[in-house]
Design a protein around this motif. Structure first.
Motif, short mmCIF file in Angstrom:
data_model
loop_
_atom_site.label_atom_id
_atom_site.label_comp_id
_atom_site.label_asym_id
_atom_site.label_seq_id
_atom_site.Cartn_x
_atom_site.Cartn_y
_atom_site.Cartn_z
N SER A 98 3.91 6.89 -4.45
CA SER A 98 3.66 8.09 -3.64
C SER A 98 3.57 7.76 -2.16
CB SER A 98 2.32 8.70 -4.09
OG SER A 98 1.89 9.68 -3.17
N GLY A 99 3.95 8.74 -1.33
CA GLY A 99 3.73 8.61 0.11
C GLY A 99 2.25 8.73 0.47
N GLY A 100 1.45 9.23 -0.46
CA GLY A 100 0.01 9.36 -0.23
C GLY A 100 -0.67 8.01 -0.14
N GLY A 101 -1.91 8.02 0.29
CA GLY A 101 -2.66 6.77 0.47
C GLY A 101 -2.99 6.12 -0.87
N ILE A 102 -2.70 4.84 -0.98
CA ILE A 102 -2.92 4.12 -2.24
C ILE A 102 -4.40 4.15 -2.63
CG2 ILE A 102 -3.10 1.87 -1.07
CD1 ILE A 102 -1.55 0.67 -3.46
#
Lengths: 336, 336
Positions: free
Chosen positions: A190-194
């Protein structure tokens, strides 16, 4: 063997119970995807899974190589009216505002504090990244995990009033489980924060932290009062989006997926990378075309735009899921 | 039930066979670490594993949290007279020399081409990194995997004449398996190159690519003649050594290990990070003190120095393995 009549009755009851149980097991076995209508999308998924798991099939793939990668925003959970991590960042700005009097006059913080969502997002991705870094940085990895856990278990979506973790797609939860039941290892890419996804991905999706790939800020190991901590720094480490997704996959997984699932142009390179490998491959786009039950958007959407990807899916014969037509339900029936 | 005497004999034979089989199973179950002498090191390992896996024990750890991390060089395989990846880099310099006439007059390449190992290493870690980047960069991830696979299956260690993959420690292979048999997930966390270890870690150690953490150079996604590739760039991405190890662990695993295994000061921060968590924790150093069967080195060694770590191990009660006293054998008995 001689049985008194009571014994016979018990056996009859037991037998009936077993039959009912077996029927339930069979029903489950024959319908691993109960929220999916019996259309082309579902058929293509099942055909792929059966093909790669059938021993002796020319398309058989050993379990160790059954890697499946899933985008998160818009693929496993909703992403409107903006990425949920932006709501998290806004809530962090509000929570930390008293420690940052300068935010009152500084964008995008000032807009957030005025409750002006549009102004808060005017800086685009850059402004959002700045907000994320300003609100996350300096905390330790453990403190941040706690902040995320508190938020995900209490914060509510502004229009649906649901917990964000209730706005996950029931058909995709079934798909994740179906793949795992067939020996696949499921990953989020995901482009979201890991570190924003890991604290709840296991509970909500059944995906452990070590199978979450995402964007990250830099961290630094140090001893604080003799105790080792990892401190989050205000500097971008990796952006796991577009061309970054195959890079993140190689970095974390080290093996090309055989199946990839996305919903936007940000997932296009992941789908290209996945399908370019030899042997059987599967690529799927979730298409948001259900304004009544969720949202409808694609080529023109500022969030989750699916434009080039829609054309490539058509040209390459990738599976495109119509949320309106292919899914019986969108969200899980009750609070998780 | 009535049986003819032949039947009785068959059953007797079958029964004997079963008994023998069961004995073998029991022997295996009672001795999961056959290459370990019954000393303090072995006892501490077994005590820890039994404690965290016993249901109802106050120290019980759920399987998902049984994360164990292992250094590679000097912990799972040998590292003398220098890290094996340096031999790989030297071999790459030789193989690519005809395409790089300038290397004839440029250090450290010139020393490598003259066969002067000492000169080749004179630039220390910096020189080695430069060599690795110059020889790896520009290739795609798939090409590089093939190059590593060819090397690991053919190249021989200069003094033992063994394949490098035969110079792994038999007791550590047993330990990896013992942990996995007890529900642990085993990871490599090494200063070595992540893409250098992955092509053979699964075959040699039973550790899949997604459970290998290491140093890396940057990669870039691009389309070459319409085909997606990942190209290796001549720039360092991450150094997974010392303070970098806890950072790499958090990045890739996202969960603190409950057990960590190393052999040098480069592993110290990993052991500190692991043991600083709450609940039962285990840390182990392999101490190279067996000049007869392997090598003997610690506080003064240029490669794999164990100095501060030896003091911390003593102060903290970490397990220190004496290769000479604790291990019955060092290397696997026959070619793998």
């Amino acid at each position: 063997m001689h049985l008194p009549s009571g014994g016979r009755l018990s056996i009859a009851i037991l037998s009936f119970g077993l039959t009912a149980l077996l029927s339930a097991v069979e029903a489950k076995a024959s319908d691993p995807l109960p929220s999916w209508n019996d259309g082309a999308a579902r058929k293509s998924i099942v055909a792929f899974v059966e093909k790669v798991t059938r021993p002796g099939s020319p398309d058989f793939v050993p379990p160790a190589e059954r890697i499946a990668t899933f985008d998160n925003d818009g693929c496993l959970w909703a992403e409107q009216p903006m990425y949920f991590q932006a709501f998290f960042a806004f809530d962090r700005v509000k929570a930390l505002a008293s420690q940052h009097p300068e935010w009152k006059d500084k964008e995008p913080f000032a807009s957030v504090l005025r409750g002006d969502m549009k102004g808060a997002l005017a800086g685009g991705e850059h402004g959002l990244v700045e907000m994320v870094m300003a609100t996350h940085a300096g905390t330790t990895s453990e403190e941040f995990e706690q902040v995320v856990t508190d938020w995900i278990t209490t914060a509510k979506h502004p229009t649906t009033g649901k917990l964000y973790s209730e706005m996950v797609y029931q058909p995709m939860l079934e798909l994740l489980q179906y793949l795992r039941d067939n020996g696949f290892k499921t990953f989020i890419v995901s482009g979201g924060g890991i570190e924003f996804m890991r604290p709840w991905a296991e509970r909500v999706y059944g995906i452990p932290p070590e199978q979450v790939v995402g964007s990250s800020i830099q961290t630094k190991f140090e001893l604080r009062d003799g105790k080792p901590v990892l401190v989050r720094l205000p500097a971008v480490n990796f952006v796991d989006d577009k061309e970054g997704k195959p890079v993140g996959i190689q970095m974390h997984i080290g093996r090309r997926p055989i199946a990839a699932f996305g919903n936007s142009d940000g997932d296009l390179q992941m789908l290209q990378w996945t399908t370019a490998g030899s042997g059987p491959r599967f690529a799927l786009y979730v298409h948001h075309d259900d304004a009544a039950r969720e949202w409808a958007y694609d080529r023109e959407s500022p969030v989750g735009r699916l434009d080039k990807g829609l054309d490539e899916a058509k040209a390459n014969g990738w599976t495109v899921v119509s949320m309106r037509n292919d899914w019986k339900t969108i969200f899980p029936p009750s609070a998780r």
